[in-house]
Design a protein around this motif. Sequence first.
Motif, PDB file in Angstrom:
ATOM      1  N   LEU A 210      37.106  26.307  41.237  1.00  0.00           N
ATOM      2  CA  LEU A 210      36.735  26.540  39.835  1.00  0.00           C
ATOM      3  C   LEU A 210      37.861  27.273  39.098  1.00  0.00           C
ATOM      4  N   ALA A 211      38.479  28.239  39.772  1.00  0.00           N
ATOM      5  CA  ALA A 211      39.592  28.970  39.141  1.00  0.00           C
ATOM      6  C   ALA A 211      40.715  27.999  38.779  1.00  0.00           C
ATOM      7  N   ALA A 212      40.961  27.024  39.656  1.00  0.00           N
ATOM      8  CA  ALA A 212      42.017  26.041  39.393  1.00  0.00           C
ATOM      9  C   ALA A 212      41.653  25.162  38.201  1.00  0.00           C
ATOM     10  N   THR A 213      40.368  24.860  38.048  1.00  0.00           N
ATOM     11  CA  THR A 213      39.919  24.061  36.902  1.00  0.00           C
ATOM     12  C   THR A 213      40.274  24.767  35.597  1.00  0.00           C
ATOM     13  N   ALA A 214      40.121  26.102  35.598  1.00  0.00           N
ATOM     14  CA  ALA A 214      40.454  26.873  34.386  1.00  0.00           C
ATOM     15  C   ALA A 214      41.948  26.819  34.092  1.00  0.00           C
ATOM     16  N   VAL A 348      53.229  27.504  40.805  1.00  0.00           N
ATOM     17  CA  VAL A 348      52.333  28.293  41.647  1.00  0.00           C
ATOM     18  C   VAL A 348      51.705  29.315  40.706  1.00  0.00           C
ATOM     19  N   VAL A 349      50.381  29.308  40.597  1.00  0.00           N
ATOM     20  CA  VAL A 349      49.712  30.223  39.678  1.00  0.00           C
ATOM     21  C   VAL A 349      49.152  31.416  40.459  1.00  0.00           C
ATOM     22  N   PHE A 354      45.571  38.925  41.633  1.00  0.00           N
ATOM     23  CA  PHE A 354      47.038  38.823  41.600  1.00  0.00           C
ATOM     24  C   PHE A 354      47.556  38.820  40.153  1.00  0.00           C
ATOM     25  N   ALA A 355      46.780  38.223  39.231  1.00  0.00           N
ATOM     26  CA  ALA A 355      47.241  38.111  37.845  1.00  0.00           C
ATOM     27  C   ALA A 355      47.321  39.486  37.186  1.00  0.00           C
ATOM     28  N   VAL A 356      46.316  40.337  37.472  1.00  0.00           N
ATOM     29  CA  VAL A 356      46.291  41.667  36.855  1.00  0.00           C
ATOM     30  C   VAL A 356      47.514  42.487  37.295  1.00  0.00           C
ATOM     31  N   LEU A 357      47.927  42.273  38.556  1.00  0.00           N
ATOM     32  CA  LEU A 357      49.064  43.012  39.099  1.00  0.00           C
ATOM     33  C   LEU A 357      50.309  42.131  39.173  1.00  0.00           C
ATOM     34  N   GLY A 358      50.274  41.006  38.422  1.00  0.00           N
ATOM     35  CA  GLY A 358      51.331  39.996  38.506  1.00  0.00           C
ATOM     36  C   GLY A 358      52.723  40.523  38.178  1.00  0.00           C
ATOM     37  N   GLU A 359      52.769  41.436  37.234  1.00  0.00           N
ATOM     38  CA  GLU A 359      54.049  42.022  36.826  1.00  0.00           C
ATOM     39  C   GLU A 359      54.800  42.622  38.023  1.00  0.00           C
ATOM     40  N   TRP A 360      54.058  43.172  38.999  1.00  0.00           N
ATOM     41  CA  TRP A 360      54.682  43.810  40.152  1.00  0.00           C
ATOM     42  C   TRP A 360      54.768  42.852  41.350  1.00  0.00           C
ATOM     43  N   LEU A 361      53.871  41.839  41.392  1.00  0.00           N
ATOM     44  CA  LEU A 361      53.859  40.923  42.550  1.00  0.00           C
ATOM     45  C   LEU A 361      54.869  39.775  42.387  1.00  0.00           C
ATOM     46  N   ARG A 362      55.024  39.296  41.150  1.00  0.00           N
ATOM     47  CA  ARG A 362      55.830  38.083  40.942  1.00  0.00           C
ATOM     48  C   ARG A 362      57.280  38.203  41.429  1.00  0.00           C
ATOM     49  N   SER A 386      48.258  33.827  35.816  1.00  0.00           N
ATOM     50  CA  SER A 386      47.082  33.304  35.112  1.00  0.00           C
ATOM     51  C   SER A 386      46.721  34.167  33.911  1.00  0.00           C
ATOM     52  N   ALA A 387      46.363  33.502  32.806  1.00  0.00           N
ATOM     53  CA  ALA A 387      45.928  34.243  31.623  1.00  0.00           C
ATOM     54  C   ALA A 387      44.498  34.755  31.808  1.00  0.00           C
ATOM     55  N   PHE A 388      43.777  34.194  32.800  1.00  0.00           N
ATOM     56  CA  PHE A 388      42.359  34.538  32.968  1.00  0.00           C
ATOM     57  C   PHE A 388      42.125  35.559  34.080  1.00  0.00           C
ATOM     58  N   GLY A 389      43.023  35.629  35.049  1.00  0.00           N
ATOM     59  CA  GLY A 389      42.904  36.612  36.132  1.00  0.00           C
ATOM     60  C   GLY A 389      41.585  36.499  36.862  1.00  0.00           C
ATOM     61  N   PRO A 390      40.908  37.627  37.081  1.00  0.00           N
ATOM     62  CA  PRO A 390      39.662  37.598  37.857  1.00  0.00           C
ATOM     63  C   PRO A 390      38.534  36.819  37.177  1.00  0.00           C
ATOM     64  N   THR A 391      38.696  36.442  35.891  1.00  0.00           N
ATOM     65  CA  THR A 391      37.634  35.673  35.236  1.00  0.00           C
ATOM     66  C   THR A 391      37.891  34.166  35.324  1.00  0.00           C
ATOM     67  N   ALA A 392      38.968  33.755  36.027  1.00  0.00           N
ATOM     68  CA  ALA A 392      39.310  32.325  36.090  1.00  0.00           C
ATOM     69  C   ALA A 392      38.190  31.503  36.734  1.00  0.00           C
ATOM     70  N   ALA A 393      37.562  32.045  37.792  1.00  0.00           N
ATOM     71  CA  ALA A 393      36.536  31.255  38.496  1.00  0.00           C
ATOM     72  C   ALA A 393      35.295  31.054  37.624  1.00  0.00           C
ATOM     73  N   VAL A 394      34.842  32.099  36.935  1.00  0.00           N
ATOM     74  CA  VAL A 394      33.647  31.925  36.090  1.00  0.00           C
ATOM     75  C   VAL A 394      33.969  31.017  34.896  1.00  0.00           C
ATOM     76  N   ARG A 395      35.175  31.159  34.373  1.00  0.00           N
ATOM     77  CA  ARG A 395      35.571  30.306  33.244  1.00  0.00           C
ATOM     78  C   ARG A 395      35.619  28.840  33.693  1.00  0.00           C
TER      79      ARG A 395
END
Length: 420
Positions: A210-214, A348-349, A354-362, A386-395
Motif C-alpha cells: 500500500l505504501a508503494a501505491t502511494a 529507491v524510495v 526512514f523518510a522522517v529521518l531521511g536527511e541523515w539516512l540518505r 517519501s513525501a508521505f513517510g509513516p502515512t504512506a501505507a494508510v494513504r
Amino acid sequence: MRDADITVRVSATADPAAVRAARMGLLLRSLRDRGPRSRGRLAVETGLTRTVATGLVDELAELGLVSCEDADRRGAGRPGVQVRLVGSSVCGVGAEINVDHLAVVAVDLAGSVIAEFRRGIDGRSLPPEGVLAELAGLVDDALAEARTAGATVAGITVGVAGLVDTATQRVTLAPNLGWRDIDAAEDVRRRLATTATPVPPVRVANEATLAATAELDPTDADRADMVVLYGEVGLGGAIVSGGRVAPGRHGWAGEIGHLPVDPRGRLCGCGRTGCWETVVGLRALLEAATDPDDPVRDPVLTLEERLATLVERARLADGRTLAALDEVGTWLGTGAAILVNTLNPGTVVLSGYFAVLGEWLRPAVEARLAADVLAPRAGGTRVAISAFGPTAAVRGGALVSLEPVLSDPTALAELHGGTR
Ligand SMILES: [Zn+2]
C-alpha cells in the motif's frame, strides 16, 4: 502505463457499457494525475475523439465528479472549457495495523485528507481481537467524519505488516505481531456492522504494498520501476515494475525485510537470524540510539512523537543518535545495493520512518550504492525520500479503496444511494 495503452485495451472489449465506464475512469485518472485541462487537450492525451470525450465529461459532471469552467471568463485567451476533477463527494479509507501503532485516514478522489486518526499500541501484548477492536473504533470515527463531510466511502483497505494472501484475503503470517492465519477483513467488517449500515467493502493488504501505491507517479519515468523501503518496527518492501506493484504469485513478493544480511547477527521476529530488518527496523535504531528506559521507547507514544524526539536529537547533533543513524543508513544501503544490482530500479524510495529521518539516512545509503552497485553511477538509481513517510501505507490504502470508482465511475450512483 500510458493513458493510450488503457484505451487500446478497453476498446477491445465488446460490452459498450464497460467501454464507456472504462473511458470515464481513464478521464478521471488523467485529471487526477495531470491536473485540469481543456476538453480538447484531455481528448488528445487520452486518445479519445473530441466528441466522445465531451460526452463522457458531461456524464462525469452529472455524477458530480468533474466541473467544467469557461476559460474565457478567467481571461485565459483562447476560448475553451477547462475540465477539473471534483473529488470531495467520494473518499477511500486506508487503515494500518503495525506492532506499535494504528492509523486510519480518509482521502477523497482529489487526494485531500478529510479525516485522520492514529494511536500508539502494544501489539505484542494485545491479542489480535483486541488490536482489531481498537482499529475498528478508529475506522468508525473516520466513517463518521466522512459522512459529516458529505463524502461517500467507496471502500476500506487495511494494511498489515505481514504476509497477506491476495486470494483468500487472510493474514497468513505477521511475525512481529505474532499473528497467524487471521481473517482481519471479516473481523473489522463484523465490528463495523454494529454501527454502520451498510458497511463499505473491507479489504486487507500488505502495508508496504500500500505504501508503494502511494508513491506511484505516472508522470515520473524514474518511478515506473522502483523499490520502496517502508521502515517500521521491522522493514516492509515493495517492487514496482512497469508502473505497477509486483504482487508475486500469492501477493507475498517484497518481503525484503527477511533478506539474510548478517549470518552472525540478531534473532529476527520470524525466528531466523540476521534478517535485514534486524539492523534497519525502528527497533534496531531505538536499541542503538537509546537506553531501555528512554521515553522514546514508550509504546503509548505515537510514532510521530517518538520520531520527532529523534529528529530533535539529530538536529542538536547528539553523538549517539547520529552514530545510530549512520549505522542504520549503512545497513540500509548494503541491502538496497543487493536490490539495485538485481532490479536496476529508477528510484529507491525511503518511506515509513526512514523518510522522517531521511536527511541523515540518505547520505549513507547513497555511499553504499556508489560502492556496491556494479553498474556505473549506481545504475542511475536515484534515492528519494517519501513525501508521505509513516502515512504512506494508510494513504495507499485509501487510494486502493478508490480504485473501483476509477475503474467504473458509473457505479458511484449506486454507492451514493447505498452507503450514505
Ligand atoms: Zn526475519
